[in-house]
Design a protein around this motif. Structure first.
Motif, PDB file in Angstrom:
ATOM      1  N   LEU A  68       1.523  -1.232   0.311  1.00 24.74           N
ATOM      2  CA  LEU A  68       0.343   0.079  -0.377  1.00 24.74           C
ATOM      3  C   LEU A  68       0.936   1.990   0.090  1.00 24.74           C
ATOM      4  CD1 LEU A  68      -2.095  -1.000   2.868  1.00 24.74           C
ATOM      5  CD2 LEU A  68      -2.379  -1.814   0.683  1.00 24.74           C
ATOM      6  N   ASP A  69       0.591   2.137  -0.549  1.00 30.18           N
ATOM      7  CA  ASP A  69       1.128   4.070  -0.675  1.00 30.18           C
ATOM      8  C   ASP A  69      -0.072   4.465   0.129  1.00 30.18           C
ATOM      9  OD1 ASP A  69       3.579   3.392  -1.205  1.00 30.18           O
ATOM     10  OD2 ASP A  69       3.154   3.208  -3.416  1.00 30.18           O
ATOM     11  N   ILE A  70      -0.132   4.625   1.027  1.00 28.49           N
ATOM     12  CA  ILE A  70      -1.111   5.606   1.939  1.00 28.49           C
ATOM     13  C   ILE A  70      -1.663   6.914   0.775  1.00 28.49           C
ATOM     14  CG2 ILE A  70      -3.167   6.687   3.551  1.00 28.49           C
ATOM     15  CD1 ILE A  70      -2.334   3.823   3.251  1.00 28.49           C
ATOM     16  N   MET A  71      -2.342   7.633   0.244  1.00 28.30           N
ATOM     17  CA  MET A  71      -2.402   8.913  -0.099  1.00 28.30           C
ATOM     18  C   MET A  71      -3.069  10.117   0.628  1.00 28.30           C
ATOM     19  SD  MET A  71      -3.661   8.008  -3.799  1.00 28.30           S
ATOM     20  CE  MET A  71      -2.883   9.623  -4.863  1.00 28.30           C
ATOM     21  N   THR A  72      -4.031   9.600   1.418  1.00 26.37           N
ATOM     22  CA  THR A  72      -4.678  10.297   2.322  1.00 26.37           C
ATOM     23  C   THR A  72      -5.692   9.507   3.334  1.00 26.37           C
ATOM     24  OG1 THR A  72      -6.038  12.682   2.702  1.00 26.37           O
ATOM     25  CG2 THR A  72      -6.323  11.326   1.174  1.00 26.37           C
ATOM     26  N   THR A  73      -5.012  10.671   4.509  1.00 24.32           N
ATOM     27  CA  THR A  73      -6.880   9.546   5.870  1.00 24.32           C
ATOM     28  C   THR A  73      -6.764  10.575   6.410  1.00 24.32           C
ATOM     29  OG1 THR A  73      -4.583   7.847   5.763  1.00 24.32           O
ATOM     30  CG2 THR A  73      -6.972   8.246   7.917  1.00 24.32           C
ATOM     31  N   GLU A  74      -8.469  10.945   6.452  1.00 19.82           N
ATOM     32  CA  GLU A  74      -8.984  11.965   6.841  1.00 19.82           C
ATOM     33  C   GLU A  74     -10.457  11.563   7.913  1.00 19.82           C
ATOM     34  OE1 GLU A  74      -8.659  15.038   6.379  1.00 19.82           O
ATOM     35  OE2 GLU A  74      -7.525  14.647   4.895  1.00 19.82           O
TER      36      GLU A  74
END
Length: 126
Positions: A68-74
């Motif tokens: 996984l390459d996390i781009m954004t978490t909100e």
């Protein structure tokens, strides 16, 4: 809170890799509001359809590995989402396949725990 959401997100992909339907089931909201869109597929509505789709994927996949390459978490109140790139290596019908998808996972905080309520994966075309 963000770390809790990311932990459930990671557990989702580990259950996927292990083809563990029980672990997958424990992470998803079991309600009629759960939805899923697998890459190149149509919308699945409700836990029954989503569960059946995972069973079919697990049956038809000999091996899968997802980095996984996390781009954004909100995270806001009782809802959260993670947008990421799925780097997928799998073996299907004896063939080694590599692909990338961009995915959005949506979580809700229900009964003191974060649950997956929506997964949408789209293939990245090169």
């Amino acid at each position: 809170m963000t770390s809790e959401v990311l932990a459930v997100n990671t557990a989702f992909y580990r259950a996927f890799e292990k083809k563990d339907i029980e672990a997958m089931s424990a992470l998803w909201s079991q309600g009629t509001g759960s939805t899923c869109i697998h890459p190149g597929r149509s919308l699945l509505r409700g836990w029954k359809e989503v569960h059946s789709s995972w069973e079919q994927i697990f049956r038809n996949t000999a091996y899968i590995e997802i980095n996984l390459d996390i781009m954004t978490t909100e995270v806001a109140d009782n809802t959260a989402y993670v947008v990421l790139i799925e780097n997928v290596l799998q073996v299907v019908n004896g063939k080694r396949l590599q692909a990338q998808s961009i995915a959005t996972n949506v979580f809700q905080f229900l009964g003191g725990k974060w649950y997956l309520v929506h997964h949408h994966g789209s293939p990245i075309m090169r």
